[in-house]
Design an enzyme around this catalytic site. Structure first.
Site, PDB file in Angstrom:
ATOM      1  N   ARG A   1       1.006  -1.258   0.100  1.00 57.31           N
ATOM      2  CA  ARG A   1      -0.250   0.223  -0.065  1.00 57.31           C
ATOM      3  C   ARG A   1       0.703   1.119   0.246  1.00 57.31           C
ATOM      4  O   ARG A   1       0.607   2.206  -0.373  1.00 57.31           O
ATOM      5  CB  ARG A   1      -0.868   0.498   1.455  1.00 57.31           C
ATOM      6  CG  ARG A   1      -1.985   1.158   1.344  1.00 57.31           C
ATOM      7  CD  ARG A   1      -3.045   0.620   1.762  1.00 57.31           C
ATOM      8  NE  ARG A   1      -2.745   0.954   3.109  1.00 57.31           N
ATOM      9  CZ  ARG A   1      -4.004   0.992   4.538  1.00 57.31           C
ATOM     10  NH1 ARG A   1      -4.842   0.570   4.091  1.00 57.31           N
ATOM     11  NH2 ARG A   1      -3.480   1.680   5.830  1.00 57.31           N
TER      12      ARG A   1
ATOM     13  N   LYS B   1      11.074  -0.280   7.312  1.00 57.22           N
ATOM     14  CA  LYS B   1      11.695  -1.527   8.409  1.00 57.22           C
ATOM     15  C   LYS B   1      10.272  -2.066   9.154  1.00 57.22           C
ATOM     16  O   LYS B   1       9.021  -1.264   9.677  1.00 57.22           O
ATOM     17  CB  LYS B   1      11.823  -0.520   9.703  1.00 57.22           C
ATOM     18  CG  LYS B   1      13.107  -1.129  10.916  1.00 57.22           C
ATOM     19  CD  LYS B   1      12.667  -0.477  11.862  1.00 57.22           C
ATOM     20  CE  LYS B   1      11.035  -1.194  12.840  1.00 57.22           C
ATOM     21  NZ  LYS B   1      10.647  -2.265  13.024  1.00 57.22           N
ATOM     22  N   PRO B   2      10.449  -2.844   8.625  1.00 60.36           N
ATOM     23  CA  PRO B   2       8.607  -3.840   9.406  1.00 60.36           C
ATOM     24  C   PRO B   2       9.444  -4.616  10.112  1.00 60.36           C
ATOM     25  O   PRO B   2      10.130  -4.292  11.389  1.00 60.36           O
ATOM     26  CB  PRO B   2       9.093  -5.569   8.075  1.00 60.36           C
ATOM     27  CG  PRO B   2      10.344  -5.779   7.977  1.00 60.36           C
ATOM     28  CD  PRO B   2      11.322  -4.116   7.595  1.00 60.36           C
TER      29      PRO B   2
ATOM     30  N   SER C   1       0.909   1.969  16.436  1.00 58.89           N
ATOM     31  CA  SER C   1      -0.061   2.132  17.390  1.00 58.89           C
ATOM     32  C   SER C   1       0.133   4.005  17.441  1.00 58.89           C
ATOM     33  O   SER C   1       1.386   5.009  17.209  1.00 58.89           O
ATOM     34  CB  SER C   1       0.966   2.312  18.505  1.00 58.89           C
ATOM     35  OG  SER C   1       2.203   2.304  18.642  1.00 58.89           O
ATOM     36  N   THR C   2      -0.630   4.850  17.693  1.00 61.23           N
ATOM     37  CA  THR C   2      -0.249   5.868  17.724  1.00 61.23           C
ATOM     38  C   THR C   2       0.328   6.298  19.333  1.00 61.23           C
ATOM     39  O   THR C   2       1.283   7.348  18.297  1.00 61.23           O
ATOM     40  CB  THR C   2      -1.537   6.392  18.767  1.00 61.23           C
ATOM     41  OG1 THR C   2      -3.533   6.064  18.561  1.00 61.23           O
ATOM     42  CG2 THR C   2      -2.024   8.160  18.883  1.00 61.23           C
TER      43      THR C   2
ATOM     44  N   GLU D   1      -1.087   6.060   9.890  1.00 58.49           N
ATOM     45  CA  GLU D   1      -2.121   5.436   9.760  1.00 58.49           C
ATOM     46  C   GLU D   1      -1.627   5.143  11.569  1.00 58.49           C
ATOM     47  O   GLU D   1      -1.148   3.806  11.912  1.00 58.49           O
ATOM     48  CB  GLU D   1      -2.210   4.080   8.992  1.00 58.49           C
ATOM     49  CG  GLU D   1      -2.058   5.059   7.662  1.00 58.49           C
ATOM     50  CD  GLU D   1      -3.529   5.639   6.717  1.00 58.49           C
ATOM     51  OE1 GLU D   1      -5.169   5.201   7.595  1.00 58.49           O
ATOM     52  OE2 GLU D   1      -3.311   6.374   6.145  1.00 58.49           O
TER      53      GLU D   1
ATOM     54  N   ARG E   1     -11.875 -10.931  12.026  1.00 59.58           N
ATOM     55  CA  ARG E   1     -11.087 -10.446  10.980  1.00 59.58           C
ATOM     56  C   ARG E   1      -9.441 -10.415  11.659  1.00 59.58           C
ATOM     57  O   ARG E   1      -9.642  -9.601  12.245  1.00 59.58           O
ATOM     58  CB  ARG E   1     -11.603  -9.577   9.676  1.00 59.58           C
ATOM     59  CG  ARG E   1     -10.524  -9.762   8.499  1.00 59.58           C
ATOM     60  CD  ARG E   1     -10.740  -8.683   7.627  1.00 59.58           C
ATOM     61  NE  ARG E   1     -10.829  -6.860   7.902  1.00 59.58           N
ATOM     62  CZ  ARG E   1      -9.849  -6.475   7.253  1.00 59.58           C
ATOM     63  NH1 ARG E   1      -9.582  -6.960   5.971  1.00 59.58           N
ATOM     64  NH2 ARG E   1      -9.900  -6.004   7.873  1.00 59.58           N
TER      65      ARG E   1
ATOM     66  N   CYS F   1      -6.544  -2.243  12.546  1.00 54.59           N
ATOM     67  CA  CYS F   1      -6.920  -0.690  13.517  1.00 54.59           C
ATOM     68  C   CYS F   1      -8.117  -0.260  12.671  1.00 54.59           C
ATOM     69  O   CYS F   1      -9.053   0.165  13.924  1.00 54.59           O
ATOM     70  CB  CYS F   1      -6.151   0.438  12.780  1.00 54.59           C
ATOM     71  SG  CYS F   1      -5.612   0.321  11.014  1.00 54.59           S
TER      72      CYS F   1
ATOM     73  N   GLU G   1      -8.286   1.399  22.802  1.00 54.88           N
ATOM     74  CA  GLU G   1      -8.970   0.286  21.679  1.00 54.88           C
ATOM     75  C   GLU G   1      -8.423  -1.125  22.419  1.00 54.88           C
ATOM     76  O   GLU G   1      -6.979  -1.682  22.591  1.00 54.88           O
ATOM     77  CB  GLU G   1      -7.651   0.805  20.452  1.00 54.88           C
ATOM     78  CG  GLU G   1      -7.925  -0.232  19.565  1.00 54.88           C
ATOM     79  CD  GLU G   1      -7.199   0.099  18.042  1.00 54.88           C
ATOM     80  OE1 GLU G   1      -5.410   0.536  18.642  1.00 54.88           O
ATOM     81  OE2 GLU G   1      -6.802   0.174  17.157  1.00 54.88           O
TER      82      GLU G   1
ATOM     83  N   SER H   1     -12.040  -1.251   3.104  1.00 54.59           N
ATOM     84  CA  SER H   1     -11.009  -1.233   3.108  1.00 54.59           C
ATOM     85  C   SER H   1     -10.980  -1.436   1.384  1.00 54.59           C
ATOM     86  O   SER H   1     -11.208  -2.607   1.074  1.00 54.59           O
ATOM     87  CB  SER H   1      -9.745  -1.979   3.536  1.00 54.59           C
ATOM     88  OG  SER H   1      -9.483  -1.451   4.590  1.00 54.59           O
TER      89      SER H   1
HETATM   90  P1  ADP Z   1       2.107  -2.656  17.511  1.00 53.72           P
HETATM   91  O1  ADP Z   1       1.860  -2.322  18.489  1.00 53.72           O
HETATM   92  O2  ADP Z   1       1.769  -3.058  15.800  1.00 53.72           O
HETATM   93  O3  ADP Z   1       3.534  -3.421  17.893  1.00 53.72           O
HETATM   94  P2  ADP Z   1       3.910  -0.183  17.278  1.00 53.72           P
HETATM   95  O4  ADP Z   1       3.482   0.892  17.085  1.00 53.72           O
HETATM   96  O5  ADP Z   1       4.576  -0.351  18.581  1.00 53.72           O
HETATM   97  O6  ADP Z   1       2.570  -1.360  17.282  1.00 53.72           O
HETATM   98  O7  ADP Z   1       4.299  -1.013  16.237  1.00 53.72           O
HETATM   99  C1  ADP Z   1       4.712  -0.330  14.753  1.00 53.72           C
HETATM  100  C2  ADP Z   1       6.328  -0.677  14.379  1.00 53.72           C
HETATM  101  O8  ADP Z   1       6.746   0.529  15.008  1.00 53.72           O
HETATM  102  C3  ADP Z   1       7.395  -0.976  14.073  1.00 53.72           C
HETATM  103  O9  ADP Z   1       7.353  -2.009  13.464  1.00 53.72           O
HETATM  104  C4  ADP Z   1       8.250  -1.396  15.141  1.00 53.72           C
HETATM  105  O10 ADP Z   1       9.437  -1.225  15.144  1.00 53.72           O
HETATM  106  C5  ADP Z   1       8.467  -0.117  14.905  1.00 53.72           C
HETATM  107  N1  ADP Z   1       8.683   0.708  16.624  1.00 53.72           N
HETATM  108  C6  ADP Z   1       7.854   0.821  17.820  1.00 53.72           C
HETATM  109  N2  ADP Z   1       9.139   2.020  18.325  1.00 53.72           N
HETATM  110  C7  ADP Z   1       9.630   2.210  17.529  1.00 53.72           C
HETATM  111  C8  ADP Z   1      10.426   3.751  17.664  1.00 53.72           C
HETATM  112  N3  ADP Z   1      10.690   4.093  19.128  1.00 53.72           N
HETATM  113  N4  ADP Z   1      10.561   3.659  16.585  1.00 53.72           N
HETATM  114  C9  ADP Z   1      10.310   3.621  15.524  1.00 53.72           C
HETATM  115  N5  ADP Z   1       9.622   3.075  15.219  1.00 53.72           N
HETATM  116  C10 ADP Z   1       9.536   1.878  16.330  1.00 53.72           C
END
Ligand code: ADP
Length: 506
Positions: A181, A196-197, A253-254, A274, A302, A308, A407, A467
């Site tokens: 996307r 960065k996954p 996450s927010t 997002e 689902r 989200c 949430e 979506s």
């Molecule tokens: P989730 O609850 O989906 O794990 P996160 O927001 O914690 O949501 O993580 C989503 C992505 O953000 C992941 O790839 C995670 O590694 C990355 N992430 C988490 N903390 C940080 C940070 N401080 N800086 C950059 N990326 C981060």
């Protein structure tokens, strides 16, 4: 290959089987068209949440690796930005074809690392691919404007130019589709990227990169930096603050979104965020209740509630409350089949990790200790594995319970009763989140009123899934900034350039 090395570890049988089966399994990061280790050779494990077994180890990259990846993407941008829209469209289409052909293999990787049932993983691949197809088409329509000049003998044009290197940080819940996307859109615009996954699900991103390479995506256009949670902040800092990065595109996450937004601010970087939702699912008495129930199952269960846009609170009008709750309980009992995603017939997999599983369980325990009642579920299914939580329906939920406002991001449906349209609007809007909302009604005027008054970026009337590649996906308030998919998805990755041609009479 790490998996071969690991094949002689104590997990020998499992790993050799897993490695044989997962054809697109990669155990290295992807930078400048090469499969590479971390500079310091560190690795971290990727495990299968269904059985806690190791799948493979991947590089645990750090800030230096991230800097290198940004440099590579910067170099690649110099040539990629000058390709024609037609060339970019062609390559995106080839990547789409490649992913289509490899649907089953991609789905196996998604299920192995995220736990979702294979059928859902195939659905995610189809959904993810739809963005590549869409942006292959959209690439050829990134047009400018010719503006009427307010002055004689001058001509104004506006053109759209690619923003440069984009940093992509993605979550684990849609590990393939969240990549396509974003990357489909930015590549269409002429940008390059560093991805960065999530540390929980890097393998889908690596598999997508492998297919991109096979499709002819030039080296350096897509780079994948894998990192553990320990290194996420350091890698994220480079990806946000490096002066060559033009935009940060994040889904997650927010809480983390706010950290990244703060870092982006120091360099006046563009952001596309997002973030979390708190979706209301509202059922009025005129609704077709059976239809609403079918869609409630989709909107809640689902991906096992880990979405989200997933319905977070079910607001049911008092006239149809008992009927809805009874039907919901029955459907959950019949249709939510818990188990590993590879098992035939399973519809709900494990939660992704211990932190998520504990969070869901704590929310339910807190609510129950304050008087809420689980009509079905309400506990871990420990006989299947450590992260399986029973699909749950909770009633008698009150505002003082944590689950009322947070949430949930798990397989727990919370049903609340309401009397009037004004009352439900007030409660549904009383959150800092504003991603998706669902309304069930046959009253035309009411559907328009709800669409206008709900403070959410997306409103579905009489549907539980919204979506797709064609509409604009995104939230308001603390649910995010920017839109993905649609023609607007590409705009996130372009700047408008104004050129004035003057002295036309000279
Ligand atoms: P989730 O609850 O989906 O794990 P996160 O927001 O914690 O949501 O993580 C989503 C992505 O953000 C992941 O790839 C995670 O590694 C990355 N992430 C988490 N903390 C940080 C940070 N401080 N800086 C950059 N990326 C981060």
């Amino acid at each position: 290959m790490n998996c071969l090395r690991l094949g002689i570890s104590k997990n020998f049988n499992y790993l050799t089987m897993e490695c044989r089966r997962l054809h697109l399994l990669k155990s290295q990061a992807y930078i400048n068209g090469e499969w590479v280790s971390a500079g310091n050779k560190a690795v971290f494990p990727v495990t299968n949440p269904a059985n806690d077994q190791l799948i493979v180890e991947v590089p645990d990259m750090d800030a230096t690796d991230a800097q290198n990846a940004v440099s590579v993407a910067t170099n690649a941008f110099q040539t990629w930005k000058d390709t024609t829209a037609k060339e970019r469209s062609y390559i995106l289409r080839k990547w789409f074809d490649m992913c289509q052909k490899n649907t089953d293999l991609l789905a196996e990787i998604i299920t192995a690392e995220s736990g979702k049932p294979l059928a859902e993983s195939k659905g995610e691949v189809a959904y993810g691919n739809s963005f590549l197809e869409w942006f292959a088409d959209t690439a050829r329509h990134i047009d400018g404007e010719v503006i009427q000049s307010p002055w004689p003998n001058k001509q104004i044009i506006l053109t759209r130019q690619p923003i440069g290197v984009v940093s992509i940080i993605t979550p684990w819940n849609f590990p393939f589709a969240m990549i396509t996307r974003k990357v489909g859109a930015l590549m269409a615009a002429g940008c390059t990227c560093v991805i960065k996954p999530s540390e929980d699900t890097p393998l889908s991103a690596l598999a997508a990169a492998e297919l991109a390479e096979k499709a002819g995506v030039p080296k350096g256009v897509i780079n994948v930096v894998t990192a553990s949670r320990k290194n996420a902040a350091a890698v994220g800092k480079v990806m946000c603050e490096h002066p060559n990065v033009g935009c940060i595109s994040f889904t997650g996450s927010t809480h983390v979104g706010k950290i990244l937004y703060g870092m982006a601010a120091s360099g006046i970087k563009r952001v596309s965020l997002e973030l979390g939702g708190n979706a209301p699912f509202i059922v009025f008495p005129s609704a077709d209740i059976e239809h609403a129930l079918d869609n409630a199952m989709l909107a809640k269960f689902r991906n096992n509630g880990q979405a989200c846009v997933g319905a977070n609170r079910f607001f049911i009008h008092e006239d149809v409350y008992d009927q809805f709750v009874e039907g919901f309980k029955k459907r959950i009992g019949q249709k939510c089949i818990l188990g590993p995603g590879t098992k035939e017939g399973v519809t709900c997999g494990p939660l992704i990790n211990k932190m998520q599983a504990d969070k869901v369980s704590n929310l339910v325990n807190d609510a129950v200790s304050k008087g809420a009642k689980p009509l079905i579920g309400g506990k871990f299914a420990t006989d299947i594995g450590s992260k399986f939580y029973e699909s749950t329906l909770l009633v008698d939920v009150k505002p003082e319970m944590n689950i009322y406002g947070e949430e949930i991001f798990g397989p727990v449906a919370v049903c609340l009763k309401f009397k009037t349209e004004d009352e439900v609007l007030k409660v549904a809007n009383s959150t800092r989140s504003g991603l998706a909302a669902y309304v069930f009604t046959k009253d035309l005027g009411q559907s328009f009123r709800m669409s206008r008054k709900l403070e959410f970026g997306m409103v579905a009337i009489n549907d539980g899934i919204l979506s797709a590649a064609e509409p604009a996906f995104g939230g308001i308030k603390e649910s995010g900034i920017g839109r993905e998919g649609s023609k607007h998805g590409v705009e996130e990755y372009t700047d408008i350039k104004y050129t004035l041609f003057s002295a036309l009479d000279k």
